[in-house]
Scaffold this motif. Structure first.
Motif, PDB file in Angstrom:
ATOM      1  N   GLN A  34       0.832  -1.205   0.000  1.00 23.25           N
ATOM      2  CA  GLN A  34       0.000   0.000   0.000  1.00 23.25           C
ATOM      3  C   GLN A  34       0.862   1.248   0.000  1.00 23.25           C
ATOM      4  OE1 GLN A  34      -3.599   0.196   0.038  1.00 23.25           O
ATOM      5  NE2 GLN A  34      -3.036   2.302  -0.472  1.00 23.25           N
ATOM      6  N   ALA A  35       0.676   2.104  -1.020  1.00 24.68           N
ATOM      7  CA  ALA A  35       1.370   3.390  -1.052  1.00 24.68           C
ATOM      8  C   ALA A  35       0.714   4.352  -0.072  1.00 24.68           C
ATOM      9  CB  ALA A  35       1.349   3.972  -2.460  1.00 24.68           C
ATOM     10  N   ASP A  36       1.517   5.277   0.456  1.00 22.47           N
ATOM     11  CA  ASP A  36       1.003   6.244   1.423  1.00 22.47           C
ATOM     12  C   ASP A  36      -0.060   7.143   0.799  1.00 22.47           C
ATOM     13  OD1 ASP A  36       1.252   7.311   4.139  1.00 22.47           O
ATOM     14  OD2 ASP A  36       1.995   9.125   3.179  1.00 22.47           O
ATOM     15  N   GLU A  37       0.075   7.426  -0.511  1.00 16.25           N
ATOM     16  CA  GLU A  37      -0.909   8.210  -1.254  1.00 16.25           C
ATOM     17  C   GLU A  37      -1.144   7.530  -2.588  1.00 16.25           C
ATOM     18  OE1 GLU A  37      -0.364  12.612  -1.149  1.00 16.25           O
ATOM     19  OE2 GLU A  37       1.535  12.104  -0.178  1.00 16.25           O
ATOM     20  N   SER A  38      -2.343   7.719  -3.141  1.00 15.06           N
ATOM     21  CA  SER A  38      -2.661   7.100  -4.430  1.00 15.06           C
ATOM     22  C   SER A  38      -2.006   7.822  -5.595  1.00 15.06           C
ATOM     23  CB  SER A  38      -4.178   7.057  -4.639  1.00 15.06           C
ATOM     24  OG  SER A  38      -4.717   8.380  -4.652  1.00 15.06           O
ATOM     25  N   THR A  54       3.944   0.727   2.439  1.00 16.73           N
ATOM     26  CA  THR A  54       3.772  -0.178   3.574  1.00 16.73           C
ATOM     27  C   THR A  54       3.552  -1.609   3.082  1.00 16.73           C
ATOM     28  OG1 THR A  54       2.811   1.580   4.929  1.00 16.73           O
ATOM     29  CG2 THR A  54       2.420  -0.692   5.641  1.00 16.73           C
ATOM     30  N   ILE A  55       4.399  -2.525   3.555  1.00 17.45           N
ATOM     31  CA  ILE A  55       4.281  -3.957   3.245  1.00 17.45           C
ATOM     32  C   ILE A  55       3.697  -4.639   4.479  1.00 17.45           C
ATOM     33  CG2 ILE A  55       5.469  -5.984   2.366  1.00 17.45           C
ATOM     34  CD1 ILE A  55       5.748  -3.502   0.569  1.00 17.45           C
ATOM     35  N   THR A  56       2.565  -5.326   4.328  1.00 19.66           N
ATOM     36  CA  THR A  56       1.904  -5.985   5.454  1.00 19.66           C
ATOM     37  C   THR A  56       1.912  -7.489   5.249  1.00 19.66           C
ATOM     38  OG1 THR A  56       0.437  -4.076   5.737  1.00 19.66           O
ATOM     39  CG2 THR A  56      -0.206  -6.122   6.832  1.00 19.66           C
ATOM     40  N   SER A 134       0.939  -6.737  -4.808  1.00 18.10           N
ATOM     41  CA  SER A 134       1.419  -5.530  -5.471  1.00 18.10           C
ATOM     42  C   SER A 134       0.522  -4.342  -5.138  1.00 18.10           C
ATOM     43  CB  SER A 134       1.476  -5.724  -6.995  1.00 18.10           C
ATOM     44  OG  SER A 134       0.170  -5.911  -7.532  1.00 18.10           O
ATOM     45  N   GLY A 135       1.084  -3.173  -5.289  1.00 23.80           N
ATOM     46  CA  GLY A 135       0.365  -1.924  -5.112  1.00 23.80           C
ATOM     47  C   GLY A 135       0.995  -0.875  -6.012  1.00 23.80           C
TER      48      GLY A 135
END
Length: 207
Positions: A34-38, A54-56, A134-135
């Motif tokens: 997930q990127a901090d902003e789109s 962020t890698i979860t 992926s993101g």
């Protein structure tokens, strides 16, 4: 996982029986990126920009993830690391950074897409490949206007102030922006100095 079952007789009986059960819990992998902003907007002016990612780890075992960045090579973007830290299971996270140099001349684009892929470094028993996720985020590069005028050092040169002798000097004007441009030229000088631009302009502007 080992479980012991104890069966005891009802008094006055006192017989007991113990049974051990072994339950095998398979390794389950899962990861999201997930990127901090789109999206982000940044001019092509040489000022570096970054995007936290962020890698979860949604699996049930601590895991390292290999990272890959897919983006237009002209952006020059890269990750600050090729591998995450060891991430705890059940929602543990690690944050990495996408670095974008934003070099001079990067062409305008409303949506350069940058995709980050995280792939587990181990393959669970019974699986054919490791888990991956992926993101992405989009990079907008607007029209950027940057001009540079060459400096000239005239110290040490001798000028004859007779009102007749002239000196000519050529100077480079460089467009470091990402679109074609023309520039209006003006001269600012000390009192008593006379100078004019004699070539390289049309109606007071560069071509």
């Amino acid at each position: 996982v080992s479980i012991n079952l104890l069966a005891s007789g009802v008094p006055p009986a006192n017989a007991q029986s113990v049974k051990s059960l072994m339950i095998r819990v398979p390794v389950i992998q899962g990861v999201t990126v997930q990127a901090d902003e789109s999206s982000i907007s940044a001019s092509a002016n040489g000022f570096m920009r970054t995007m936290p990612i962020t890698i979860t780890n949604h699996g049930n075992e601590a895991e390292l993830f290999q990272l890959t960045l897919n983006a237009d090579w002209k952006i020059g973007a890269y990750l600050n690391t090729e591998t995450t830290q060891l991430i705890d299971p059940f929602g543990g996270t690690d944050t990495v950074m996408v670095i974008m140099p934003m070099g001079d001349g990067l062409a305008p684009n409303p949506a350069y897409r940058l995709t980050i892929i995280a792939t587990a470094q181990t393959t669970p028993q019974g699986a054919t490949q490791p888990a991956s996720g992926s993101g992405y985020f989009d990079l907008e590069v607007p029209d950027t206007f940057i001009v540079d005028v060459e400096d000239k050092n005239m110290s040490g040169q001798i000028f004859t102030a007779d009102g007749i002798t002239t000196k000519t000097l050529s100077m480079d004007i460089t467009n470091h922006g990402n679109v074609q441009d023309a520039f209006t030229l003006e001269l600012a000088m000390d009192t008593g100095v006379n100078a004019e631009i004699i070539s390289g302009m049309s109606d007071g502007r560069t071509p």
